[in-house]
Motif scaffolding. Structure first.
Motif, PDB file in Angstrom:
ATOM      1  N   ALA A 126       0.827  -1.202   0.000  1.00 10.66           N
ATOM      2  CA  ALA A 126       0.000   0.000   0.000  1.00 10.66           C
ATOM      3  C   ALA A 126       0.863   1.254   0.000  1.00 10.66           C
ATOM      4  CB  ALA A 126      -0.916   0.003   1.218  1.00 10.66           C
ATOM      5  N   ASN A 127       2.144   1.043   0.145  1.00  8.06           N
ATOM      6  CA  ASN A 127       3.051   2.182   0.229  1.00  8.06           C
ATOM      7  C   ASN A 127       3.413   2.736  -1.141  1.00  8.06           C
ATOM      8  OD1 ASN A 127       4.965   4.059   0.995  1.00  8.06           O
ATOM      9  ND2 ASN A 127       6.612   2.527   0.990  1.00  8.06           N
ATOM     10  N   SER A 128       2.861   3.866  -1.453  1.00 11.81           N
ATOM     11  CA  SER A 128       3.230   4.535  -2.690  1.00 11.81           C
ATOM     12  C   SER A 128       3.823   5.896  -2.373  1.00 11.81           C
ATOM     13  CB  SER A 128       2.018   4.687  -3.602  1.00 11.81           C
ATOM     14  OG  SER A 128       1.006   5.400  -2.930  1.00 11.81           O
ATOM     15  N   ALA A 129       3.720   6.292  -1.128  1.00 15.29           N
ATOM     16  CA  ALA A 129       4.259   7.577  -0.707  1.00 15.29           C
ATOM     17  C   ALA A 129       5.427   7.367   0.245  1.00 15.29           C
ATOM     18  CB  ALA A 129       3.175   8.400  -0.021  1.00 15.29           C
ATOM     19  N   LYS A 130       6.093   8.439   0.550  1.00 13.79           N
ATOM     20  CA  LYS A 130       7.251   8.362   1.446  1.00 13.79           C
ATOM     21  C   LYS A 130       6.847   8.511   2.895  1.00 13.79           C
ATOM     22  CE  LYS A 130       6.391  11.812  -1.305  1.00 13.79           C
ATOM     23  NZ  LYS A 130       5.137  11.518  -1.985  1.00 13.79           N
ATOM     24  N   ASN A 131       5.618   8.979   3.122  1.00  9.04           N
ATOM     25  CA  ASN A 131       5.194   9.198   4.490  1.00  9.04           C
ATOM     26  C   ASN A 131       4.339   8.055   5.019  1.00  9.04           C
ATOM     27  OD1 ASN A 131       6.540  11.582   4.502  1.00  9.04           O
ATOM     28  ND2 ASN A 131       4.738  12.866   4.230  1.00  9.04           N
TER      29      ASN A 131
ATOM     30  N   LYS B 277       2.816   1.298  16.302  1.00  4.39           N
ATOM     31  CA  LYS B 277       2.920   0.902  14.901  1.00  4.39           C
ATOM     32  C   LYS B 277       2.772   2.090  13.973  1.00  4.39           C
ATOM     33  CE  LYS B 277       2.974  -3.474  16.034  1.00  4.39           C
ATOM     34  NZ  LYS B 277       4.175  -4.289  15.872  1.00  4.39           N
ATOM     35  N   TYR B 278       3.473   2.017  12.859  1.00  2.00           N
ATOM     36  CA  TYR B 278       3.227   3.012  11.817  1.00  2.00           C
ATOM     37  C   TYR B 278       2.548   2.310  10.649  1.00  2.00           C
ATOM     38  CZ  TYR B 278       7.601   1.326   9.635  1.00  2.00           C
ATOM     39  OH  TYR B 278       8.581   0.569   9.079  1.00  2.00           O
ATOM     40  N   HIS B 279       1.807   3.075   9.870  1.00  2.00           N
ATOM     41  CA  HIS B 279       0.984   2.504   8.809  1.00  2.00           C
ATOM     42  C   HIS B 279       1.208   3.219   7.492  1.00  2.00           C
ATOM     43  CE1 HIS B 279      -1.430   0.569  12.023  1.00  2.00           C
ATOM     44  NE2 HIS B 279      -1.081   1.660  12.677  1.00  2.00           N
ATOM     45  N   TYR B 280       1.318   2.430   6.448  1.00  2.00           N
ATOM     46  CA  TYR B 280       1.433   3.008   5.114  1.00  2.00           C
ATOM     47  C   TYR B 280       0.071   3.450   4.609  1.00  2.00           C
ATOM     48  CZ  TYR B 280       6.199   1.286   4.787  1.00  2.00           C
ATOM     49  OH  TYR B 280       7.516   1.064   4.982  1.00  2.00           O
ATOM     50  N   ASN B 281      -0.949   2.736   5.046  1.00  2.00           N
ATOM     51  CA  ASN B 281      -2.303   3.020   4.599  1.00  2.00           C
ATOM     52  C   ASN B 281      -3.064   3.789   5.669  1.00  2.00           C
ATOM     53  OD1 ASN B 281      -4.875   3.042   3.610  1.00  2.00           O
ATOM     54  ND2 ASN B 281      -4.914   0.865   3.090  1.00  2.00           N
ATOM     55  N   LYS B 282      -3.491   4.973   5.322  1.00  2.00           N
ATOM     56  CA  LYS B 282      -4.215   5.801   6.287  1.00  2.00           C
ATOM     57  C   LYS B 282      -5.541   5.158   6.689  1.00  2.00           C
ATOM     58  CE  LYS B 282      -5.381  10.681   6.990  1.00  2.00           C
ATOM     59  NZ  LYS B 282      -5.549  11.994   6.339  1.00  2.00           N
TER      60      LYS B 282
ATOM     61  N   GLU C 180       0.758  12.356  10.153  1.00  2.00           N
ATOM     62  CA  GLU C 180       1.528  11.895   9.007  1.00  2.00           C
ATOM     63  C   GLU C 180       2.978  12.319   9.212  1.00  2.00           C
ATOM     64  OE1 GLU C 180       0.057  13.276   5.283  1.00  2.00           O
ATOM     65  OE2 GLU C 180       1.653  12.319   4.138  1.00  2.00           O
ATOM     66  N   VAL C 181       3.857  11.347   9.165  1.00  2.00           N
ATOM     67  CA  VAL C 181       5.277  11.622   9.374  1.00  2.00           C
ATOM     68  C   VAL C 181       6.080  10.857   8.325  1.00  2.00           C
ATOM     69  CG1 VAL C 181       4.981  11.967  11.869  1.00  2.00           C
ATOM     70  CG2 VAL C 181       5.591   9.705  10.980  1.00  2.00           C
ATOM     71  N   SER C 182       7.344  11.180   8.219  1.00  2.00           N
ATOM     72  CA  SER C 182       8.202  10.422   7.312  1.00  2.00           C
ATOM     73  C   SER C 182       8.491   9.058   7.927  1.00  2.00           C
ATOM     74  CB  SER C 182       9.510  11.176   7.071  1.00  2.00           C
ATOM     75  OG  SER C 182      10.294  11.155   8.251  1.00  2.00           O
ATOM     76  N   LEU C 183       8.856   8.117   7.076  1.00  2.00           N
ATOM     77  CA  LEU C 183       9.171   6.777   7.566  1.00  2.00           C
ATOM     78  C   LEU C 183      10.302   6.836   8.583  1.00  2.00           C
ATOM     79  CD1 LEU C 183       8.865   3.744   7.468  1.00  2.00           C
ATOM     80  CD2 LEU C 183      10.329   3.722   5.449  1.00  2.00           C
ATOM     81  N   GLN C 184      11.305   7.641   8.299  1.00  2.00           N
ATOM     82  CA  GLN C 184      12.436   7.747   9.217  1.00  2.00           C
ATOM     83  C   GLN C 184      12.014   8.318  10.562  1.00  2.00           C
ATOM     84  OE1 GLN C 184      15.590   6.527   8.599  1.00  2.00           O
ATOM     85  NE2 GLN C 184      15.632   6.857  10.808  1.00  2.00           N
ATOM     86  N   GLU C 185      11.131   9.291  10.517  1.00  2.00           N
ATOM     87  CA  GLU C 185      10.661   9.898  11.757  1.00  2.00           C
ATOM     88  C   GLU C 185       9.896   8.884  12.603  1.00  2.00           C
ATOM     89  OE1 GLU C 185       8.510  13.538  11.131  1.00  2.00           O
ATOM     90  OE2 GLU C 185       8.187  13.856  13.271  1.00  2.00           O
TER      91      GLU C 185
ATOM     92  N   ASP D 212      12.376   6.695  14.199  1.00  2.00           N
ATOM     93  CA  ASP D 212      13.067   7.421  15.265  1.00  2.00           C
ATOM     94  C   ASP D 212      12.219   7.500  16.527  1.00  2.00           C
ATOM     95  OD1 ASP D 212      15.226   7.802  13.629  1.00  2.00           O
ATOM     96  OD2 ASP D 212      14.748   9.871  13.121  1.00  2.00           O
ATOM     97  N   LEU D 213      10.898   7.478  16.334  1.00  2.00           N
ATOM     98  CA  LEU D 213       9.976   7.536  17.470  1.00  2.00           C
ATOM     99  C   LEU D 213       9.681   6.149  18.020  1.00  2.00           C
ATOM    100  CD1 LEU D 213       7.532  10.241  16.043  1.00  2.00           C
ATOM    101  CD2 LEU D 213       9.077  10.504  17.988  1.00  2.00           C
ATOM    102  N   ASN D 214      10.435   5.161  17.508  1.00  2.00           N
ATOM    103  CA  ASN D 214      10.309   3.771  17.968  1.00  2.00           C
ATOM    104  C   ASN D 214       8.996   3.117  17.579  1.00  2.00           C
ATOM    105  OD1 ASN D 214      12.885   3.582  19.187  1.00  2.00           O
ATOM    106  ND2 ASN D 214      12.127   4.696  20.966  1.00  2.00           N
ATOM    107  N   TYR D 215       8.412   3.571  16.496  1.00  2.00           N
ATOM    108  CA  TYR D 215       7.249   2.883  15.962  1.00  2.00           C
ATOM    109  C   TYR D 215       7.774   1.768  15.052  1.00  2.00           C
ATOM    110  CZ  TYR D 215       3.881   6.422  17.498  1.00  2.00           C
ATOM    111  OH  TYR D 215       3.098   7.237  18.251  1.00  2.00           O
ATOM    112  N   SER D 216       7.030   0.668  15.000  1.00  2.00           N
ATOM    113  CA  SER D 216       7.404  -0.437  14.122  1.00  2.00           C
ATOM    114  C   SER D 216       6.309  -0.663  13.084  1.00  2.00           C
ATOM    115  CB  SER D 216       7.642  -1.711  14.928  1.00  2.00           C
ATOM    116  OG  SER D 216       6.481  -2.056  15.650  1.00  2.00           O
ATOM    117  N   ILE D 217       6.656  -1.419  12.062  1.00  2.00           N
ATOM    118  CA  ILE D 217       5.724  -1.621  10.959  1.00  2.00           C
ATOM    119  C   ILE D 217       4.427  -2.291  11.404  1.00  2.00           C
ATOM    120  CG2 ILE D 217       6.940  -3.766  10.388  1.00  2.00           C
ATOM    121  CD1 ILE D 217       5.138  -1.456   7.893  1.00  2.00           C
ATOM    122  N   CYS D 218       3.350  -1.828  10.869  1.00  2.00           N
ATOM    123  CA  CYS D 218       2.023  -2.381  11.152  1.00  2.00           C
ATOM    124  C   CYS D 218       1.978  -3.867  10.821  1.00  2.00           C
ATOM    125  CB  CYS D 218       1.015  -1.615  10.316  1.00  2.00           C
ATOM    126  SG  CYS D 218      -0.347  -2.539   9.684  1.00  2.00           S
ATOM    127  N   GLY D 219       1.291  -4.639  11.639  1.00  2.00           N
ATOM    128  CA  GLY D 219       1.229  -6.076  11.420  1.00  2.00           C
ATOM    129  C   GLY D 219      -0.013  -6.529  10.680  1.00  2.00           C
TER     130      GLY D 219
END
Ligand SMILES: [Zn+2]
Length: 67
Positions: free
Chosen positions: A14-19, A30-35, A49-54, A57-64
């Motif tokens: 679902a990731n087509s953007a950088k944020n 968790k962080y999510h590619y899909n809003k 909405e934040v950058s992937l790096q941000e 950095d905030l210790n969020y991990s990829i959505c499961g």
């Protein structure tokens, strides 16, 4: 196991953007590619909405899981 991998794949695909999107809550990790991700629907706090790096950095991990 296959279902889990599929969920991760859908989340990534679902990731087509950088944020990415995070729920600004003490319990959100968790962080999510899909809003529209189901994980974000559970968010009772602000969705940001934040950058992937941000997010990392905030210790969020990829959505499961993703709808
Ligand atoms: Zn997600």
């Amino acid at each position: 196991m296959k279902a889990l991998l599929l969920s991760i794949f859908l989340c990534l695909s679902a990731n087509s953007a950088k944020n990415v999107y995070i729920c600004v809550s003490p319990s959100a990790k968790k962080y999510h590619y899909n809003k529209l991700c189901r994980g974000l629907k559970n968010c009772t706090h602000t969705i940001k909405e934040v950058s992937l790096q941000e997010a990392k950095d905030l210790n969020y991990s990829i959505c499961g899981f993703e709808d």
